[in-house]
Scaffold this active site. Structure first.
Site, PDB file in Angstrom:
ATOM      1  CG  HIS A 122      -6.530   0.491   0.723  1.00 25.84           C
ATOM      2  ND1 HIS A 122      -5.516   1.043  -0.039  1.00 25.84           N
ATOM      3  CD2 HIS A 122      -5.935   0.016   1.846  1.00 25.84           C
ATOM      4  CE1 HIS A 122      -4.365   0.899   0.611  1.00 25.84           C
ATOM      5  NE2 HIS A 122      -4.587   0.288   1.752  1.00 25.84           N
ATOM      6  CE  LYS A 170      -5.893   3.795   1.805  1.00 26.41           C
ATOM      7  NZ  LYS A 170      -4.997   4.868   2.266  1.00 26.41           N
ATOM      8  CB  CYS A 200      -0.938  -0.005   1.192  1.00 28.80           C
ATOM      9  SG  CYS A 200      -1.760  -1.581   1.361  1.00 28.80           S
ATOM     10  CG  HIS A 238      -2.361   4.096   5.212  1.00 28.54           C
ATOM     11  ND1 HIS A 238      -2.198   3.992   3.854  1.00 28.54           N
ATOM     12  CD2 HIS A 238      -2.439   2.813   5.667  1.00 28.54           C
ATOM     13  CE1 HIS A 238      -2.186   2.710   3.510  1.00 28.54           C
ATOM     14  NE2 HIS A 238      -2.337   1.980   4.588  1.00 28.54           N
ATOM     15  CD  GLU A 296      -2.838   7.564   9.100  1.00 27.24           C
ATOM     16  OE1 GLU A 296      -3.678   6.660   8.876  1.00 27.24           O
ATOM     17  OE2 GLU A 296      -2.417   8.343   8.222  1.00 27.24           O
ATOM     18  CG  PHE A 302      -0.678  -5.412   5.030  1.00 25.20           C
ATOM     19  CD1 PHE A 302      -0.944  -5.341   6.383  1.00 25.20           C
ATOM     20  CD2 PHE A 302      -1.733  -5.550   4.146  1.00 25.20           C
ATOM     21  CE1 PHE A 302      -2.246  -5.405   6.856  1.00 25.20           C
ATOM     22  CE2 PHE A 302      -3.040  -5.616   4.607  1.00 25.20           C
ATOM     23  CZ  PHE A 302      -3.294  -5.539   5.961  1.00 25.20           C
TER      24      PHE A 302
END
Lengths: 406, 83
Positions: A335, A330, A166, A298, A309, A394
């Site tokens: 995403h 998102k 990502c 994010h 975050e 990830f």
């Protein structure tokens, strides 16, 4: 090749995703709080299927067919990249002839690459007893989009794909900016593309138990996970003096880039890694008053990401964290995985250009663990001088790009 | 097995971007505008539709030594044992 003092600016934008076939549409939907996610049934060519919420690009077939023969034979992720790159290059008015093509980099990230080509090949072999198509490899390699774009525009500088899940898009934009800053290149087509709305990929994501089964609700207490999107976000980057000399329209400057890794865990994000990446991005930046800072988070809407975050942002900005605004877009465009940093950078840049902050939609239950001003549900008029795009992948890979008003 | 000549002409028509009009045995290979992608695709189609195996290396254009579409038809016929 002296890289000293070279500045990098954004002179062209291109996007395609569920909430926009181009940047204007993408931005209009962004500030209108349009939700682009929907529950759909995705079928494989052996007849199997999966039903789950996705943020799918509609009505792209005709446009893909108009992209020419080479791209017509490519995987969907290369088609999205070509459509977005065509828009970005036309928008920038840049001319790669007269030598610039040899000094232009093509850095196009992707988390997976040609997922549907890979899946079709396997289904043909294993279920349908057919041979894979002979272009399967050329379609699925993660560098296919970068290669196609370098051929499409005659770009002969460094070209490659960055694959960091990502964070691929943010890494690609940041690394391309570094190439220009270092003097390796004078311009770049940079961004990312992803096209994994396939039966197999969704099944694999579902197996992780990280997909929402309804809406994506970043920072909301009742968030249930992410929703997979698709598309591409591509920027044209140029060395500042080069852009000025040709009278280019300058959207923003890439004032900082931070990248690091948590070195801890494949799934769970770490506060320190995310915070350090943001600090790194802000290292040489004249940070404006917190009221004029926007962070495109994010903000995946997963249980783990959003509070982590939030803590990272608080760790970096201290008391100022309550005066800046944060949103996760998102919930609208899904995403886009590898391409997230591409389209989200465009949101950040448009926020600077328009002095409007796009909202975090589908927000309905406050979470004390996610207590920043996340611009719930409605866009807000607000001067933005510094916009930060966060991407935390990830595998613990962090990339943060900071855009400033020129 | 399908008629090799008509099947091959159909495959060429679909994959030759430089071609104007209908291909015939006399059409020059050079006029077909076949790129590296198209070579691979044409051979795949020949193998799929005609049920034969074409030995070739994608880095060596197997059409390089052929002058006309007729040469190609003859080569495919030979491979299929119909020559």
């Amino acid at each position: 090749m002296n890289g000293k003092g070279r500045r990098v600016v954004v002179t062209g934008l291109g996007a395609v995703c569920a909430t926009g076939a181009n940047v204007d549409e993408f931005w209009a939907n962004g500030i209108a709080a349009t939700c682009g996610t929907q529950t759909r049934t995705i079928r494989a060519n052996d007849g199997t299927q999966i039903t789950t919420p996705v943020a799918q690009v509609d009505g792209f077939a005709e446009r893909a067919a108009s992209l020419g023969r080479d791209i017509g034979r490519a995987d969907a992720f290369s088609k999205f990249a070509a459509a977005a790159a065509d828009e970005a290059v036309a928008d920038s008015g840049i001319d790669f002839d007269n030598g610039l093509g040899g000094r232009t980099a093509t850095i196009i990230g992707t988390g997976i690459g040609g997922q549907s080509s890979l899946e079709d090949g396997y289904i043909n072999m294993l279920s349908l007893d057919k041979r894979p198509h002979p272009l399967t490899i050329l379609r699925l390699i993660p560098n296919a989009a970068a290669s196609h774009l370098s051929i499409r525009f005659g770009l002969r500088g460094p070209a490659f794909a960055i694959s960091s899940a990502c964070a691929s898009g943010a890494h690609s934009i940041g690394v391309a900016a570094d190439l220009i800053r270092a003097g390796t290149s004078d311009a770049a087509i940079a961004g990312a593309s992803e096209a994994i709305i396939t039966k197999g990929a969704l099944q694999a994501w579902k197996a992780m138990h990280i997909l929402s089964d309804e809406l994506c609700r970043p920072f909301s207490k009742n968030r249930k996970g992410l929703i997979i999107g698709e598309g591409a976000g591509i920027l044209v980057l140029e060395e500042y003096e080069h852009a000025r000399a040709r009278g280019a329209k300058i959207y923003a400057e890439i004032v900082g880039f931070g990248m690091n890794s948590d070195g801890k865990d494949m799934i769970n994000p770490a506060v320190e890694g995310a915070a350090d990446a943001m600090r790194m991005a802000l290292g040489g930046v004249q940070v404006p008053s917190a009221e004029n800072i926007y962070i495109n988070a994010h903000g995946t809407g997963t249980l783990m990401n959003d509070p982590t975050e939030t803590k990272a942002i608080r760790s970096v900005f201290g008391a100022d964290a309550d005066d800046l605004v944060v949103s996760s877009t998102k919930a609208m465009h899904g995403h886009l995985l590898g391409a997230a940093g591409g389209v989200e950078s465009i949101m950040a840049i448009k926020a600077i250009q328009s002095d409007i902050v796009p909202p975090t939609i589908n927000y309905d239950v406050p979470d004390p663990e996610c207590d920043l001003d996340i611009v719930p549900n409605e866009a807000r008029n607000r001067r933005v001088d510094l916009a930060i795009s966060n991407s935390f992948a990830f595998g613990g890979l962090n990339a943060v790009v900071a855009f400033g008003r020129v | 097995m399908a008629d090799i000549e008509s099947a091959l002409l159909e495959i060429i028509k679909e994959n030759a971007v430089g071609l104007t009009g209908e291909p015939t045995r006399e059409t020059s290979i050079a006029d077909l505008g076949i790129d590296s992608f198209a070579v691979v695709e044409i051979i795949y189609e020949v193998e799929e539709k005609l049920g034969i195996e074409v030995p070739f290396n994608a880095n060596e254009n197997p059409l390089a030594n052929m002058k006309s579409v007729g040469d190609l038809i003859d080569a495919v016929k030979k491979l299929s044992g119909q020559a």
